[in-house]
Design an enzyme around this catalytic site. Structure first.
Site, PDB file in Angstrom:
ATOM      1  N   ALA A  10       0.748  -1.318   0.047  1.00  0.00           N
ATOM      2  CA  ALA A  10      -0.045  -0.039   0.014  1.00  0.00           C
ATOM      3  C   ALA A  10       0.814   1.240  -0.049  1.00  0.00           C
ATOM      4  CB  ALA A  10      -1.054  -0.027   1.288  1.00  0.00           C
ATOM      5  N   GLY A  11       2.042   1.122  -0.653  1.00  0.00           N
ATOM      6  CA  GLY A  11       2.802   2.346  -0.756  1.00  0.00           C
ATOM      7  C   GLY A  11       2.301   3.101  -1.742  1.00  0.00           C
ATOM      8  N   GLY A  14       1.420   1.015  -5.062  1.00  0.00           N
ATOM      9  CA  GLY A  14       0.069   0.279  -4.895  1.00  0.00           C
ATOM     10  C   GLY A  14      -0.930   1.005  -4.351  1.00  0.00           C
ATOM     11  N   VAL A 118       4.874  -6.168 -10.167  1.00  0.00           N
ATOM     12  CA  VAL A 118       5.542  -4.792 -10.505  1.00  0.00           C
ATOM     13  C   VAL A 118       6.718  -4.460  -9.736  1.00  0.00           C
ATOM     14  CG1 VAL A 118       5.009  -2.303 -10.084  1.00  0.00           C
ATOM     15  CG2 VAL A 118       3.079  -3.618 -10.572  1.00  0.00           C
ATOM     16  N   ASN A 120      10.440  -4.503  -8.356  1.00  0.00           N
ATOM     17  CA  ASN A 120      11.883  -4.707  -8.765  1.00  0.00           C
ATOM     18  C   ASN A 120      12.575  -5.540  -7.995  1.00  0.00           C
ATOM     19  OD1 ASN A 120      11.810  -3.289 -11.426  1.00  0.00           O
ATOM     20  ND2 ASN A 120      11.365  -1.475 -10.080  1.00  0.00           N
ATOM     21  N   ARG A 151       7.009   5.962 -21.331  1.00  0.00           N
ATOM     22  CA  ARG A 151       7.990   7.137 -20.868  1.00  0.00           C
ATOM     23  C   ARG A 151       8.552   7.471 -22.507  1.00  0.00           C
ATOM     24  NH1 ARG A 151      10.758   4.063 -15.526  1.00  0.00           N
ATOM     25  NH2 ARG A 151       9.584   5.319 -14.253  1.00  0.00           N
ATOM     26  N   HIS A 175      13.154  -4.983 -18.010  1.00  0.00           N
ATOM     27  CA  HIS A 175      12.701  -3.453 -17.387  1.00  0.00           C
ATOM     28  C   HIS A 175      14.045  -3.057 -16.801  1.00  0.00           C
ATOM     29  CE1 HIS A 175      10.426  -0.344 -15.751  1.00  0.00           C
ATOM     30  NE2 HIS A 175      10.448  -1.103 -14.385  1.00  0.00           N
TER      31      HIS A 175
HETATM   32  N1  APR Z   1       3.836  -7.898   2.409  1.00  0.00           N
HETATM   33  C1  APR Z   1       2.905  -6.707   2.309  1.00  0.00           C
HETATM   34  N2  APR Z   1       3.529  -5.519   1.978  1.00  0.00           N
HETATM   35  C2  APR Z   1       4.989  -5.200   2.068  1.00  0.00           C
HETATM   36  C3  APR Z   1       5.657  -6.319   2.677  1.00  0.00           C
HETATM   37  C4  APR Z   1       5.298  -7.614   2.680  1.00  0.00           C
HETATM   38  N3  APR Z   1       5.892  -8.616   2.961  1.00  0.00           N
HETATM   39  N4  APR Z   1       7.081  -5.852   2.594  1.00  0.00           N
HETATM   40  C5  APR Z   1       6.806  -4.523   2.118  1.00  0.00           C
HETATM   41  N5  APR Z   1       5.582  -4.105   1.993  1.00  0.00           N
HETATM   42  C6  APR Z   1       5.083  -2.885   1.662  1.00  0.00           C
HETATM   43  C7  APR Z   1       5.862  -1.787   2.564  1.00  0.00           C
HETATM   44  O1  APR Z   1       5.246  -1.779   3.834  1.00  0.00           O
HETATM   45  C8  APR Z   1       5.340  -0.544   1.682  1.00  0.00           C
HETATM   46  O2  APR Z   1       4.123   0.104   2.129  1.00  0.00           O
HETATM   47  O3  APR Z   1       5.336  -2.757   0.254  1.00  0.00           O
HETATM   48  C9  APR Z   1       5.046  -1.106   0.032  1.00  0.00           C
HETATM   49  C10 APR Z   1       6.043  -0.621  -0.704  1.00  0.00           C
HETATM   50  O4  APR Z   1       5.705   0.905  -0.873  1.00  0.00           O
HETATM   51  P1  APR Z   1       6.790   2.136  -1.355  1.00  0.00           P
HETATM   52  O5  APR Z   1       7.941   1.973  -0.249  1.00  0.00           O
HETATM   53  O6  APR Z   1       6.154   3.237  -1.224  1.00  0.00           O
HETATM   54  O7  APR Z   1       7.450   1.607  -2.811  1.00  0.00           O
HETATM   55  P2  APR Z   1       6.759   1.762  -4.074  1.00  0.00           P
HETATM   56  O8  APR Z   1       7.251   3.276  -4.574  1.00  0.00           O
HETATM   57  O9  APR Z   1       5.304   1.647  -3.824  1.00  0.00           O
HETATM   58  O10 APR Z   1       7.367   0.795  -4.977  1.00  0.00           O
HETATM   59  C11 APR Z   1       6.876  -0.365  -4.935  1.00  0.00           C
HETATM   60  O11 APR Z   1       7.505  -1.059  -7.014  1.00  0.00           O
HETATM   61  O12 APR Z   1       8.258   0.091  -8.830  1.00  0.00           O
HETATM   62  C12 APR Z   1       8.407  -0.770  -7.816  1.00  0.00           C
HETATM   63  O13 APR Z   1      10.783  -0.474  -7.349  1.00  0.00           O
HETATM   64  C13 APR Z   1       9.416  -0.376  -6.923  1.00  0.00           C
HETATM   65  O14 APR Z   1       9.927  -2.714  -5.885  1.00  0.00           O
HETATM   66  C14 APR Z   1       9.295  -1.254  -5.782  1.00  0.00           C
HETATM   67  C15 APR Z   1       7.672  -1.464  -5.775  1.00  0.00           C
END
Ligand code: APR
Length: 312
Positions: A10-11, A14, A118, A120, A151, A175
């Site tokens: 939910a970052g 997401g 998604v 990486n 892009r 990618h």
């Molecule tokens: N289960 C569920 N959620 C998780 C877990 C897990 N085991 N581990 C980490 N998370 C959550 C984190 O708590 C965080 O809220 O994944 C989320 C990632 O969010 P962000 O840090 O904001 O990253 P974001 O910019 O959304 O990127 C997510 O996508 O584009 C790719 O490289 C990027 O791998 C990265 C992913």
């Protein structure tokens, strides 16, 4: 609404993906994260936006996978985002552990889902999900080519001074730094880009596309791109939910296509309710084919690295 999309993580990526899917009204969304309160808070916020978005879609947040049961589509964004100076491969081991755990949970609860990966390094994580779930390869697909093509389209539109809507493009391969943009399949209102921009300029735009993710990381300083990655993920989810048979560049499992076997790499596919319903094979030039195969090899090597560390 009875279609269901689970978004894990939910970052930035997401939550924005969840927002776009809910706004489009194509499905209810379950947002899952390990952080207590974050998926609940963001989903409540979106629930409160729904009347203004004029959508019937509902959004739920959870720290467990119970509510994800029977999802039609699962979008995996869980993991760590890139920090400045960090390559996608630096994320390899940490994200593989996370993605493996996520895949096992969603695979059990949504055995008929199409999973869009998604996190990486995306091509490798897609293979991790494929291996961990045991799903048929066509129901596990990676999001990379739609973003990379978007892009490239944006840069061409900016350079030519035309609407981005009228630019179509194809970017194949991994990618990452080894992506293979194909200018001869890049059109501006149906006219090949090579007839609109000179060769050297097109090459510069290709380089900018290759570094597209890093350029944003450099500007943001903390965190990585999310509007375009989320737009691309939501477009793929919609193609599956509406059985649109879109032709989009996605990471698909290759079984001999383009001379590559047993690895995920970015190719044009037909994306519909069944997931990757077909892989389209283009006649690449020798140079393009070499670049594509090199990029698939890089994914294969990363997958092997993971295999070794798993058994060590
Ligand atoms: N289960 C569920 N959620 C998780 C877990 C897990 N085991 N581990 C980490 N998370 C959550 C984190 O708590 C965080 O809220 O994944 C989320 C990632 O969010 P962000 O840090 O904001 O990253 P974001 O910019 O959304 O990127 C997510 O996508 O584009 C790719 O490289 C990027 O791998 C990265 C992913």
């Amino acid at each position: 609404m009875n279609r269901k999309v689970t978004v894990v993580g939910a970052g930035n990526v997401g939550a924005t993906t969840a927002q776009l899917i809910a706004e489009k009204g194509v499905a209810d969304v379950v947002l899952v994260d390990i952080l207590d309160g974050i998926p609940q808070g963001k989903s409540l916020d979106m629930t409160e936006a729904a009347p203004v978005w004029n959508t019937s879609a509902r959004v739920f947040g959870a720290n467990d996978y119970g509510p994800t049961e029977g999802s039609d589509v699962v979008v995996v964004t869980a993991g760590l985002a890139r920090k400045p100076g960090m390559s996608r491969d630096d994320l390899l081991h940490a994200n593989a552990r996370i993605v493996r755990a996520v895949a096992s949970e969603v695979g059990k609860r949504s055995p008929e889902a199409v999973i869009i990966v998604v996190s990486n390094p995306m091509d490798v994580m897609t293979q991790v999900v494929f291996q961990e779930t045991g799903f048929p390869a066509r129901r596990v697909v990676g999001m990379g080519g739609v973003l990379d093509s978007a892009r490239f389209r944006a840069f061409v539109a900016m350079e030519a001074g035309v609407s981005a809507r009228d630019v179509s493009a194809l970017v194949m391969g991994g990618h990452g730094d080894s992506m293979v943009p194909l200018p001869r399949y890049t059109m501006v209102g149906g006219i090949p880009v090579t007839e609109i921009l000179d060769k050297a300029r097109v090459q510069e735009l290709i380089e900018r596309t290759r570094n597209g993710g890093a350029e944003i990381v450099g500007l943001l300083k903390s965190g990585s791109a999310y509007y375009a990655p989320a737009a691309a993920s939501a477009e793929m989810a919609e193609a599956v939910l509406r059985d649109e048979k879109r032709v989009l560049p996605c990471a698909a499992y290759l079984e001999g296509q383009y001379g590559v076997t047993g690895v995920y790499s970015g190719v044009p596919v037909k994306l519909g309710a069944g997931g990757v319903e077909a892989i389209l094979e283009l006649k690449l030039s020798d140079e393009e084919l070499k670049a594509f195969q090199a990029s698939a090899r890089a994914v294969q090597e990363a997958v092997s690295k993971l295999g070794e560390s798993k058994s060590a």
